[in-house]
Motif scaffolding. Structure first.
Motif, PDB file in Angstrom:
ATOM      1  N   ARG A  22       0.723  -1.158   0.180  1.00 26.82           N
ATOM      2  CA  ARG A  22       0.018  -0.001   0.097  1.00 26.82           C
ATOM      3  C   ARG A  22       0.860   1.369   0.134  1.00 26.82           C
ATOM      4  O   ARG A  22       1.942   1.536   0.793  1.00 26.82           O
ATOM      5  CB  ARG A  22      -0.936   0.081   1.223  1.00 26.82           C
ATOM      6  N   TRP A  23       0.634   2.067  -1.049  1.00 27.36           N
ATOM      7  CA  TRP A  23       1.330   3.264  -1.023  1.00 27.36           C
ATOM      8  C   TRP A  23       1.006   4.426   0.233  1.00 27.36           C
ATOM      9  O   TRP A  23      -0.378   4.431   0.402  1.00 27.36           O
ATOM     10  CB  TRP A  23       1.062   4.153  -2.247  1.00 27.36           C
ATOM     11  N   GLU A  24       1.715   4.929   0.695  1.00 26.43           N
ATOM     12  CA  GLU A  24       1.241   6.344   1.710  1.00 26.43           C
ATOM     13  C   GLU A  24       0.842   7.244   1.198  1.00 26.43           C
ATOM     14  O   GLU A  24       1.571   7.746  -0.245  1.00 26.43           O
ATOM     15  CB  GLU A  24       2.677   6.478   2.702  1.00 26.43           C
ATOM     16  N   MET A  25      -0.323   7.748   1.373  1.00 26.46           N
ATOM     17  CA  MET A  25      -0.851   9.071   0.782  1.00 26.46           C
ATOM     18  C   MET A  25      -0.828  10.344   1.841  1.00 26.46           C
ATOM     19  O   MET A  25      -1.390   9.894   3.054  1.00 26.46           O
ATOM     20  CB  MET A  25      -2.164   8.686   0.404  1.00 26.46           C
ATOM     21  N   ASP A  26      -0.779  11.473   1.378  1.00 27.47           N
ATOM     22  CA  ASP A  26      -0.761  12.415   2.002  1.00 27.47           C
ATOM     23  C   ASP A  26      -2.178  13.106   2.255  1.00 27.47           C
ATOM     24  O   ASP A  26      -2.945  12.613   1.894  1.00 27.47           O
ATOM     25  CB  ASP A  26       0.243  13.746   1.783  1.00 27.47           C
ATOM     26  N   GLU A  27      -2.314  14.361   2.940  1.00 30.35           N
ATOM     27  CA  GLU A  27      -3.674  14.606   3.113  1.00 30.35           C
ATOM     28  C   GLU A  27      -4.215  15.249   1.707  1.00 30.35           C
ATOM     29  O   GLU A  27      -5.769  15.118   1.841  1.00 30.35           O
ATOM     30  CB  GLU A  27      -3.710  15.892   4.138  1.00 30.35           C
ATOM     31  N   ARG A  28      -3.417  15.485   0.865  1.00 26.97           N
ATOM     32  CA  ARG A  28      -4.213  15.714  -0.419  1.00 26.97           C
ATOM     33  C   ARG A  28      -4.596  14.410  -1.509  1.00 26.97           C
ATOM     34  O   ARG A  28      -4.669  14.619  -2.630  1.00 26.97           O
ATOM     35  CB  ARG A  28      -3.187  16.831  -1.103  1.00 26.97           C
ATOM     36  N   PRO A  58       0.687  10.422  -3.371  1.00 30.26           N
ATOM     37  CA  PRO A  58       1.614   9.488  -2.641  1.00 30.26           C
ATOM     38  C   PRO A  58       3.027  10.084  -2.170  1.00 30.26           C
ATOM     39  O   PRO A  58       3.430  11.014  -2.667  1.00 30.26           O
ATOM     40  CB  PRO A  58       2.066   8.540  -3.830  1.00 30.26           C
ATOM     41  N   THR A  59       3.391   9.694  -1.126  1.00 23.99           N
ATOM     42  CA  THR A  59       4.631  10.123  -0.393  1.00 23.99           C
ATOM     43  C   THR A  59       5.789   9.616  -0.954  1.00 23.99           C
ATOM     44  O   THR A  59       6.953   9.885  -0.813  1.00 23.99           O
ATOM     45  CB  THR A  59       4.755  10.094   1.017  1.00 23.99           C
ATOM     46  N   GLY A  60       5.608   8.462  -1.592  1.00 25.36           N
ATOM     47  CA  GLY A  60       6.748   7.713  -2.309  1.00 25.36           C
ATOM     48  C   GLY A  60       7.115   6.393  -1.407  1.00 25.36           C
ATOM     49  O   GLY A  60       7.881   5.982  -1.856  1.00 25.36           O
ATOM     50  N   LYS A  61       6.570   6.534  -0.246  1.00 27.58           N
ATOM     51  CA  LYS A  61       6.767   5.451   0.537  1.00 27.58           C
ATOM     52  C   LYS A  61       5.669   4.504   0.824  1.00 27.58           C
ATOM     53  O   LYS A  61       4.445   4.651   0.385  1.00 27.58           O
ATOM     54  CB  LYS A  61       7.073   6.138   1.997  1.00 27.58           C
ATOM     55  N   PHE A  62       5.974   3.144   1.374  1.00 27.18           N
ATOM     56  CA  PHE A  62       4.883   2.434   1.546  1.00 27.18           C
ATOM     57  C   PHE A  62       4.557   2.369   3.026  1.00 27.18           C
ATOM     58  O   PHE A  62       5.095   2.818   3.769  1.00 27.18           O
ATOM     59  CB  PHE A  62       5.165   0.996   1.106  1.00 27.18           C
ATOM     60  N   GLN A  63       3.235   1.868   3.372  1.00 26.99           N
ATOM     61  CA  GLN A  63       2.958   1.712   4.778  1.00 26.99           C
ATOM     62  C   GLN A  63       2.354   0.329   4.896  1.00 26.99           C
ATOM     63  O   GLN A  63       1.701  -0.143   3.924  1.00 26.99           O
ATOM     64  CB  GLN A  63       1.744   2.957   5.110  1.00 26.99           C
TER      65      GLN A  63
END
Length: 329
Positions: free
Chosen positions: A204-210, A213-218
């Motif tokens: 799963r890609w980490e997503m910011d408040e917008r 993607p941040t480019g990181k996984f979570q």
């Protein structure tokens, strides 16, 4: 039953209808070549979310959450900015609350019907959109290209082939998704609680408040990890972005109605490197398993192009993939 393919009407909108065996399907050339209906008329199954007569006005205003909309380029782009080949393309910010461009230009465009025919084993329609300097889309995507959609209906279900060719003189982006809206449940008499789905998701890609993607996984939660084996499509609100992780050589979503023991398979093909899964706040009734070539906002993400599906076509090059919706049980 003989196969049929003919031009007609769907809820007041010009449509091409396909019929084969127990199945029928309708596609709307004037609204993004949206495959708006796929049904088993003998059993009363409606596999895709349809607007119906009462919902056509809302559907025309926002044709992204019914049927199978074509997204090109798909999903969100930061500030509408799209860097490509040393240039900066500017897309309209149509998600103002988050400051993004959302979903591209093809799902609202009028497409041409190239052919409609019924053959011995399949009913078929081919729709095409040709963009050049005379087309309104060229102002935002200044590339000459042709995209075609072929839908075939047979007793084996619904086949989709998408084909993109670069008609221009410079490398163009080839970023695509389908915002497929699947009814859950699809059978009369079934409830949300009867539905289980699984999908070939990876990380799963980490997503910011917008929702970029941040480019990181979570890490996947325990409940989320069960998507790989079987989970309710409404176990929690989902607007989640995943890598695709094909299993057995196939990249697919399966939706099972446990009450009647019938499974809908959406085998999308391995060219789609990502999945977006959105379930409208877990309200029930439908969800969107969206096969996607590229990471959301890929041109603005500093990761290797191959890793994030940042795909381009050189002049004259073609890209294509075939997907299928079919039923087991």
């Amino acid at each position: 039953m003989a196969n049929e393919a003919f031009e007609g009407v769907y809820c007041g909108e010009p449509a091409v209808w396909l019929r084969s065996g127990p199945y029928e399907a309708a596609v709307l050339p004037g609204i993004g070549a949206n495959l708006i209906a796929f049904r088993d008329t003998e059993k009363g199954y409606a596999f895709l979310r349809e607007p119906g007569e009462d919902g056509m006005e809302a559907f025309r205003a926002n044709p992204g959450v019914h049927g199978i909309p074509v997204l090109f380029p798909p999903n969100r782009y930061d500030g509408g900015r799209f860097p490509w080949n040393g240039k900066l393309l500017e897309f309209p910010v149509n998600e103002p609350a988050r400051g993004n461009h959302l979903h591209g230009f093809l799902h609202t465009a009028a497409w041409n019907v190239e052919s409609v025919r019924a053959e011995d084993n399949e009913s078929r329609v081919v729709l095409a959109l040709k963009v050049d300097a005379s087309h309104a889309i060229y102002a935002f995507l200044p590339f000459a290209f042709t995209i075609k959609l072929e839908y075939g209906l047979s007793e084996e279900g619904l086949r989709q082939r998408v084909w993109i060719r670069n008609d221009g003189t410079e490398r163009m982006p080839c970023l695509l998704a389908f915002h497929t809206a699947v009814n859950a449940p699809f059978a009369p008499g079934s409830a949300n609680e009867d539905m289980r789905f699984k999908a070939t998701i990876g990380e799963r890609w980490e997503m910011d408040e917008r929702m970029l993607p941040t480019g990181k996984f979570q890490p996947l939660t325990e409940a989320e990890a069960r998507i790989k084996e079987g989970q309710s499509p409404f176990f929690e609100p989902m607007d989640n972005h995943y890598t695709a992780s094909p299993q057995g050589g196939r990249n697919r979503m399966e939706l099972t109605d446990t009450r009647i023991g019938v499974k809908l398979v959406y085998d999308v093909g391995t060219a789609y490197k990502m999945w977006m899964i959105w379930n409208n706040g877990a309200e029930g009734g439908f969800f969107c398993p969206e096969p996607q070539v590229n990471l959301v906002n890929a041109p603005n993400v500093d990761l290797p192009a191959e890793e994030i599906g940042l795909l381009g076509l050189e002049p004259g090059e073609l890209w294509e993939e075939t997907s299928r919706l079919y039923v087991i049980g």
